[in-house]
Enzyme design. Sequence first.
Site, PDB file in Angstrom:
ATOM      1  N   HIS A  39     -19.140   6.026 -12.840  1.00  8.67           N
ATOM      2  CA  HIS A  39     -18.369   5.027 -13.580  1.00  8.67           C
ATOM      3  C   HIS A  39     -18.299   3.708 -12.786  1.00  8.67           C
ATOM      4  CE1 HIS A  39     -14.958   4.056 -16.401  1.00  8.67           C
ATOM      5  NE2 HIS A  39     -14.720   3.185 -15.429  1.00  8.67           N
ATOM      6  N   GLU A  40     -17.892   3.825 -11.520  1.00 13.84           N
ATOM      7  CA  GLU A  40     -17.753   2.612 -10.697  1.00 13.84           C
ATOM      8  C   GLU A  40     -19.113   1.950 -10.459  1.00 13.84           C
ATOM      9  OE1 GLU A  40     -14.921   1.246 -10.120  1.00 13.84           O
ATOM     10  OE2 GLU A  40     -13.899   2.960 -11.001  1.00 13.84           O
TER      11      GLU A  40
ATOM     12  N   PRO B 210       2.506   4.993   1.020  1.00 10.70           N
ATOM     13  CA  PRO B 210       3.142   5.406   2.270  1.00 10.70           C
ATOM     14  C   PRO B 210       2.145   5.985   3.265  1.00 10.70           C
ATOM     15  CG  PRO B 210       4.253   6.399   0.371  1.00 10.70           C
ATOM     16  CD  PRO B 210       3.037   5.714  -0.148  1.00 10.70           C
ATOM     17  N   GLY B 211       2.442   5.780   4.536  1.00 17.64           N
ATOM     18  CA  GLY B 211       1.672   6.420   5.599  1.00 17.64           C
ATOM     19  C   GLY B 211       0.286   5.864   5.836  1.00 17.64           C
ATOM     20  N   THR B 212       0.008   4.644   5.348  1.00 17.63           N
ATOM     21  CA  THR B 212      -1.336   4.097   5.539  1.00 17.63           C
ATOM     22  C   THR B 212      -1.418   3.176   6.764  1.00 17.63           C
ATOM     23  OG1 THR B 212      -0.698   2.546   3.827  1.00 17.63           O
ATOM     24  CG2 THR B 212      -2.260   4.253   3.198  1.00 17.63           C
TER      25      THR B 212
ATOM     26  N   GLY C 134       0.817  -1.212   0.000  1.00 15.61           N
ATOM     27  CA  GLY C 134       0.000   0.000   0.000  1.00 15.61           C
ATOM     28  C   GLY C 134       0.844   1.252   0.000  1.00 15.61           C
TER      29      GLY C 134
HETATM   30  P1  ATP Z   1       5.663   3.942   5.095  1.00 11.34           P
HETATM   31  O1  ATP Z   1       5.342   3.035   3.978  1.00 11.34           O
HETATM   32  O2  ATP Z   1       5.985   5.333   4.638  1.00 11.34           O
HETATM   33  O3  ATP Z   1       6.641   3.393   6.071  1.00 11.34           O
HETATM   34  P2  ATP Z   1       3.475   3.130   6.743  1.00 11.34           P
HETATM   35  O4  ATP Z   1       2.353   2.632   5.896  1.00 11.34           O
HETATM   36  O5  ATP Z   1       4.345   2.134   7.413  1.00 11.34           O
HETATM   37  O6  ATP Z   1       4.312   4.169   5.903  1.00 11.34           O
HETATM   38  P3  ATP Z   1       3.061   4.113   9.374  1.00 11.34           P
HETATM   39  O7  ATP Z   1       4.524   4.338   9.639  1.00 11.34           O
HETATM   40  O8  ATP Z   1       2.435   2.931   9.981  1.00 11.34           O
HETATM   41  O9  ATP Z   1       2.824   4.102   7.818  1.00 11.34           O
HETATM   42  O10 ATP Z   1       2.244   5.404   9.764  1.00 11.34           O
HETATM   43  C1  ATP Z   1       2.861   6.637  10.095  1.00 11.34           C
HETATM   44  C2  ATP Z   1       2.041   7.352  11.140  1.00 11.34           C
HETATM   45  O11 ATP Z   1       0.799   7.749  10.578  1.00 11.34           O
HETATM   46  C3  ATP Z   1       1.678   6.474  12.315  1.00 11.34           C
HETATM   47  O12 ATP Z   1       2.627   6.568  13.327  1.00 11.34           O
HETATM   48  C4  ATP Z   1       0.330   7.010  12.757  1.00 11.34           C
HETATM   49  O13 ATP Z   1       0.496   8.110  13.601  1.00 11.34           O
HETATM   50  C5  ATP Z   1      -0.274   7.512  11.473  1.00 11.34           C
HETATM   51  N1  ATP Z   1      -1.162   6.514  10.835  1.00 11.34           N
HETATM   52  C6  ATP Z   1      -0.993   5.971   9.608  1.00 11.34           C
HETATM   53  N2  ATP Z   1      -1.990   5.130   9.312  1.00 11.34           N
HETATM   54  C7  ATP Z   1      -2.820   5.116  10.366  1.00 11.34           C
HETATM   55  C8  ATP Z   1      -4.023   4.420  10.658  1.00 11.34           C
HETATM   56  N3  ATP Z   1      -4.572   3.585   9.776  1.00 11.34           N
HETATM   57  N4  ATP Z   1      -4.603   4.640  11.860  1.00 11.34           N
HETATM   58  C9  ATP Z   1      -4.048   5.492  12.749  1.00 11.34           C
HETATM   59  N5  ATP Z   1      -2.918   6.176  12.522  1.00 11.34           N
HETATM   60  C10 ATP Z   1      -2.298   6.009  11.348  1.00 11.34           C
END
Ligand code: ATP
Length: 487
Positions: A330-331, A106-108, A104
């Site tokens: 569309h979807e 980044p940051g998810t 997925g």
């Molecule tokens: P990357 O691929 O960049 O490493 P990642 O998918 O591992 O990103 P995380 O490091 O798990 O992302 O998320 C970064 C921060 O964003 C977390 O510490 C949290 O604070 C917040 N965060 C991200 N996703 C969520 C979520 N689904 N629920 C709650 N907080 C989230």
Amino acid sequence: MIEIAVGAGIGVLIFLAVVGVNITPLLFIALVGGAFYYFTKTQSKVNFQEISSQGKYNNPLSFDNIGGQDTAIKELQEALDFMIHADEISRMGIRPLKGVLLVGPPGTGKTLLARAAASYTRSAFIAASGSEFIEMYAGVGAKRVRKLFAEARKKAIREKKSSAIIFIDELEVLGGKRGSHSSHLEYDQTLNQLLVEMDGITQDETRILVIGATNRADLLDQALIRPGRFDRQVQVGLPDKKGRARILEIHLKNKKVRDEALIDEIARATFGFSGAHIESLANEAAILAMRENAAEIEMHHFNEAIDKVIMGEKLDRQISPQEMERVSIHESGHAVISELTEPGSVSSLTIVPRGKALGFLRKSPQDDQHLYTCEQLEKQIMVTVAGAVAEEIKYGSKSTGARNDFEQAWTLAREIVDCGLSSLGIINSQDTPQQVVYEQCKEIIHQLEDQTRKLLSAEEDLLFKLSAFLLTEESIDRETFLQLKAS
Ligand code: ATP
């Protein structure tokens, strides 16, 4: 010991200088020796603290602290149950699960999921990033991989746990397709070592599970994703509106907000935000409120913070409300035709972007199929063209959003022709003039497009209802889909 030697060396040098000996060559040798010593120390002896980011992840974290990833959590938990019920699994002769791949943007929350997995299975947790294994010097990466696994085992024993989870972020850096790098030997050696370590997991006292995270599963070496290695893939997508509201709740827990009802409004305004963006948004809003000496965070703080996050991150979410509406129609078109031609096939529907797609229809899991009849292929073509047809019904025109659909529809039509299922009968595609094949494919798609238009026009109500629901809620699960269909 080293300090004493260095001190003594300096003493000798000063003495020699005092008695009039030319110490320049000696100084030069000492410098070169020192540099060589430093080099071997830092490169060959792996400083594992660096790799594992130890200490950073000491707080246990549960799945409740992760919002908007319900499907991913469910799929991951199913895989983790293999680890929890390891004795039962081995009694039944089932091969233990060695790797799970989280895919997925980044940051998810992929890192969060891995940490929660460690708490859920009561395992020791160790994390590393793919890029930390890549060094200029041959053999260093492979050595670090060995060290990572050894450290995970040691950590589990130290913490008196029977299992350990190794989390490797940016797996595509370490596990990219072999031979694709310019300095390929070193990359390949590192990847080979990872494969060796993963193959060795079964003979272990400590159960080890490797959780890899990547944004680009397509770049991974096939050997890594074959059964017995990372054989489970869990999609960790961008959260929908409900998911974003939940993530906001999580990150606003320790902050004062004027009105809890704001959360819904903010969730609506943050289409395309990842969990990390939402965390940053909550933080920014609190900072803005503090600067104004406000007792609570108010909506204008959130609005300002949203703009800040969008601009700061150059967030790629410049989709206009009109475009969103088009995507939702569309979807919905895909979903209506899919359900009509194959009842029970719609599992969920979303307009949250995923990869290059602006929306996505998830079909219910089906048995593997290797043979298709003409009718089945025709139904698939109808589902693929239904998105564009729905746009046409609503707006009187199609859009570029249907490009991939049309490519897929053409491939399917070509399959019908090449397999002798079209009105041309059995043909040899190499000996048949291209023009004839082309005309036949065009004809097939044209006819099916007409058929789709008739079916969809008759279901216009459902089409518009689905689209309106998608526009406000962003995703629909099967249950809601059926309710809307019945209403
Ligand atoms: P990357 O691929 O960049 O490493 P990642 O998918 O591992 O990103 P995380 O490091 O798990 O992302 O998320 C970064 C921060 O964003 C977390 O510490 C949290 O604070 C917040 N965060 C991200 N996703 C969520 C979520 N689904 N629920 C709650 N907080 C989230």
